[in-house]
Design a protein around this motif. Structure first.
Motif, PDB file in Angstrom:
ATOM      1  N   ARG A  99     -35.371 110.310  59.162  1.00  0.00           N
ATOM      2  CA  ARG A  99     -36.246 109.292  59.496  1.00  0.00           C
ATOM      3  C   ARG A  99     -37.900 109.805  59.252  1.00  0.00           C
ATOM      4  NH1 ARG A  99     -31.437 107.532  61.625  1.00  0.00           N
ATOM      5  NH2 ARG A  99     -30.921 105.335  61.788  1.00  0.00           N
ATOM      6  N   TYR A 108     -39.082 112.345  58.030  1.00  0.00           N
ATOM      7  CA  TYR A 108     -39.393 112.648  56.715  1.00  0.00           C
ATOM      8  C   TYR A 108     -39.780 111.782  55.791  1.00  0.00           C
ATOM      9  CZ  TYR A 108     -39.638 115.443  52.339  1.00  0.00           C
ATOM     10  OH  TYR A 108     -39.777 115.842  51.016  1.00  0.00           O
ATOM     11  N   GLY A 109     -38.770 110.663  55.916  1.00  0.00           N
ATOM     12  CA  GLY A 109     -39.189 109.421  55.094  1.00  0.00           C
ATOM     13  C   GLY A 109     -40.433 108.653  55.567  1.00  0.00           C
ATOM     14  N   TRP A 110     -40.609 108.494  56.883  1.00  0.00           N
ATOM     15  CA  TRP A 110     -41.823 107.572  57.399  1.00  0.00           C
ATOM     16  C   TRP A 110     -43.111 108.508  57.411  1.00  0.00           C
ATOM     17  CZ3 TRP A 110     -38.572 106.348  62.361  1.00  0.00           C
ATOM     18  CH2 TRP A 110     -37.823 105.413  61.997  1.00  0.00           C
ATOM     19  N   PHE A 111     -43.125 109.610  57.687  1.00  0.00           N
ATOM     20  CA  PHE A 111     -44.339 110.364  57.838  1.00  0.00           C
ATOM     21  C   PHE A 111     -44.660 111.470  56.776  1.00  0.00           C
ATOM     22  CE2 PHE A 111     -44.062 109.683  62.864  1.00  0.00           C
ATOM     23  CZ  PHE A 111     -44.491 108.411  62.483  1.00  0.00           C
ATOM     24  N   ALA A 112     -43.435 111.835  56.087  1.00  0.00           N
ATOM     25  CA  ALA A 112     -43.476 112.609  54.947  1.00  0.00           C
ATOM     26  C   ALA A 112     -43.757 114.065  55.559  1.00  0.00           C
ATOM     27  CB  ALA A 112     -44.739 112.443  53.855  1.00  0.00           C
ATOM     28  N   TYR A 164     -47.172 116.710  54.684  1.00  0.00           N
ATOM     29  CA  TYR A 164     -48.374 116.960  53.919  1.00  0.00           C
ATOM     30  C   TYR A 164     -48.504 118.641  53.756  1.00  0.00           C
ATOM     31  CZ  TYR A 164     -49.941 112.328  53.839  1.00  0.00           C
ATOM     32  OH  TYR A 164     -49.839 110.677  53.904  1.00  0.00           O
TER      33      TYR A 164
END
Lengths: 532, 135
Positions: free
Chosen positions: A309, A311-315, A317
């Protein structure tokens, strides 16, 4: 505990472990704690130390891979049980490389190095001393005040900055390396939470802080002291969604706002700081039910449904940035950019029209950017490592070359689009793009941004010169970072880029964490934009 | 045969008796063996009947097992297809989550970079040509 035996070798540490089964042990090198590990029943030495009878339990812990290349010289190694004040119970002197000189385990600024909980080399508050801790807490207070002013009374200490004060009678953890803040957003839809976090980053940067974005939910404020890196403060985003509390990056649990706010006060080195309403609950969520027992070897075990979740929402950078930066930061001497042009840059220089400006993406230490500038090209160069660019700028000054070096993270779509717009407006003609050893270092979002940027810049002509490692056995590149040529060309085609030329060549290739050059097959790809 | 025939029989009676005496035990033995064989034959027939019944039963069971194998194969295929579907859904879910970030990045870019028009030379005619509504 009675003195026990310790047998260091090139592989790791073998030790008498009868009294320490399952315990967390500190490893001290020359009387300084460098890392910790938990005694494991399956930690068996490759070879039984000579003269040890079969009845003696011998444990084994390999050297941390990040540490091993730095273990040069002669040093004392000792083991200590965490949580006991009895001192070291096993000691030995060793030299893994036969060098009689002393061990120098410090970065090029002289700051002592430790192995952190991520297995990487870093720094520890215990080595830095109380003055640095005070400076770090000053920074934390300043940033907390800014976040409070922007979001309200919804910010509190977290991570080690909560664990230390609650468990260690108001003190920070000596093996910790930063100060941690978290906030609870009023918003709940991830897209809104992210927009708010972007704005928060601007607020902190606008106040004069050097802000690094590690993910859409994680900011890091970097602070220097006397011209060298000193400390950093992390700011983590949290929010409530459909009855669950999401606190970047490890927490996903049922909770309400009343469980977390209003903040209570804890003392951190004598300073009153806000803590979540139930500090112990947050510590359980962060460090598990055993948080009361000191464990410097603690590692987060985040369930996939939580990690996916975030990783999907906040990735992320920050993918691999630290690995590349360590090549500069942890080097014993400042690395120098090469003077010779790489093969890919030579190919670019031979074919690009005279006067066409060059954009060097992922320029690293700036070797090619500087060499192309020395050959008369106008060069703009970007990289996500500020440390590499500091070296590149110094070299440009020494060589009296005019190259614009800028920090740019190709994983941040906003920065990429802004750069594309800026360059297209500044020079509407044809650009030439160089991306050496770039595509294999980026995840899919980053490659998409590279091709998007090339699509923007090649609208009026010009070419992009990129390479992809063709030998998928190269040890430095993680298996999931290897790319098939067809896939790369298909990704480029989505941005109207077509291959003008694809050439298989062999070049020496090194990588972050694998500095030894190996002759490796690469695809050299020349792209242009299809405008029809 | 005529009555006179009796005369020659007498001379044969004794040898015949002797032969019978000699052969009688063997006959008795053969009779016993015959009886045993008959019993064995009956037993074998019964066993054969049982085996035939078991064979029929096994054939029936085999058919059931074959049906079960076919059913499990179908389930296996179904599980494989479900696994593929879960992987597709997981990818889709990840993409859906990534859309939050993409929307946020683009919204941020548009509001911070594209839309701040105050410092630009804007042609009002161009703006008027942009239709804010579709109806």
């Amino acid at each position: 505990m009675p003195p026990r035996s310790l047998w260091p070798s090139a592989d790791g540490l073998a030790y008498e472990s009868a009294d320490v089964a399952g315990r967390v042990l500190d490893v001290l090198l020359d009387d300084r704690r460098v890392w910790s590990f938990r005694d494991r029943p399956d930690g068996v030495a490759p070879e039984r130390p000579p003269g040890v009878d079969e009845g003696t339990r011998v444990g084994f812990e390999p050297w941390p891979p990040a540490l091993l290349p730095h273990l040069r010289g002669t040093f004392r190694v000792a083991l200590r049980t965490v949580g006991e004040d009895a001192g070291a119970w096993a000691e030995a002197e060793t030299s893994l490389d036969g060098d009689p000189g002393p061990l120098r385990l410090a970065d090029r600024h002289g700051r002592p190095l430790v192995v952190n909980k991520w297995g990487r080399l870093g720094h520890a508050l215990g080595d830095a001393g109380p003055a640095m801790v005070e400076r770090m807490l000053d920074s934390m207070d300043e940033i907390r005040a800014l976040v409070q002013a922007h979001l309200g009374d919804r910010v509190y200490v977290t991570g080690g900055s909560l664990l230390g004060p609650v468990r260690e009678d108001g003190h920070v953890l000596p093996h910790d390396d930063d100060a941690d803040l978290a906030y609870l957003s009023r918003l709940s839809v991830p897209v809104d939470v992210v927009l708010e976090a972007f704005e928060l980053g601007r607020v902190l940067a606008g106040a004069g802080h050097r802000v690094l974005r590690l993910s859409a939910g994680h900011l890091q404020v970097l602070v220097e002291h006397e011209g060298r890196p000193d400390h950093y403060v992390d700011v983590f985003t949290g929010f409530l969604l459909e009855g669950r509390w999401f606190q970047h990056f490890p927490i996903r649990t049922e909770a309400t706002e009343e469980d977390l706010l209003p903040p209570v006060t804890v003392l951190v080195e004598g300073r009153p700081e806000p803590a979540p309403r139930d500090p112990e609950r947050m510590l359980v969520e962060l460090f598990g039910p055993g948080w009361r027992v000191p464990d410097p070897a603690y590692q987060f075990d985040i369930p996939p449904e939580t990690a996916d979740r975030f990783y999907g929402w906040f990735a992320d950078y920050n993918v691999e940035r630290e690995g590349w930066e360590d090549e500069v930061v942890l080097a014993t001497e400042e690395p120098r950019p090469a003077r010779a042009m790489s093969g890919l840059a030579r190919a670019l220089h031979a074919t690009a029209p005279d006067g066409a400006p060059v954009l060097d993406l992922g320029c690293g230490l700036g070797s090619d950017a500087l060499a192309l500038a020395a050959a008369g090209r106008t060069v703009r160069a970007v990289d996500f490592s500020r440390y590499a660019l500091e070296t590149a700028r110094r070299a440009a000054g020494e060589r009296d070359l005019d190259v614009a070096f800028d920090v740019l993270n190709l994983l941040d779509t906003r920065l990429v689009l802004r750069l594309g717009a800026e360059l297209a407006a500044g020079h509407p003609g044809a650009w030439t793009v160089l991306g050496r050893r770039l595509l294999n270092a980026l995840e899919d979002r980053g490659r998409d941004n590279v091709f998007r940027l090339c699509g923007m810049l090649l609208r009026r002509g010009g070419t992009a010169h990129l390479d992809v490692v063709a030998n998928h056995a190269h040890p430095g590149i993680a298996p999931h970072r290897h790319l098939r040529l067809d896939d790369v060309l298909a990704e480029a085609a989505r941005h109207r880029l077509v291959a003008d030329e694809v050439v298989l060549c062999t070049e020496p290739v090194s990588w972050a964490g694998a500095p030894e050059e190996r002759l490796t097959d690469l695809w050299r790809i020349t792209l242009r934009r299809r405008n029809s | 045969m005529t009555p006179d025939d009796a005369a020659p029989r007498r001379p044969l009676a004794r040898p015949a008796h002797l032969v019978r005496r000699v052969l009688a035990p063997a006959g008795l033995e053969l009779a016993g063996q015959l009886s045993a064989l008959q019993q064995e034959f009956a037993d074998l027939r019964a066993a054969d009947d049982r085996l035939r019944e078991e064979l029929d039963e096994a054939r029936g069971r085999t058919r059931e097992l074959e049906a079960e194998v076919a059913r499990l194969r179908g389930l296996g295929d179904e599980v494989g297809a479900l696994r593929e579907e879960v992987a597709r859904l997981r990818d889709g879910l990840h993409e859906e989550r990534r859309l939050h970030l993409r929307v946020a990045e683009l919204t941020d870019l548009v509001t911070e970079l594209v839309l701040p028009l105050h410092d630009r030379e804007i042609d009002p005619a161009v703006l008027r040509s942009l239709r804010p509504e579709t109806l």
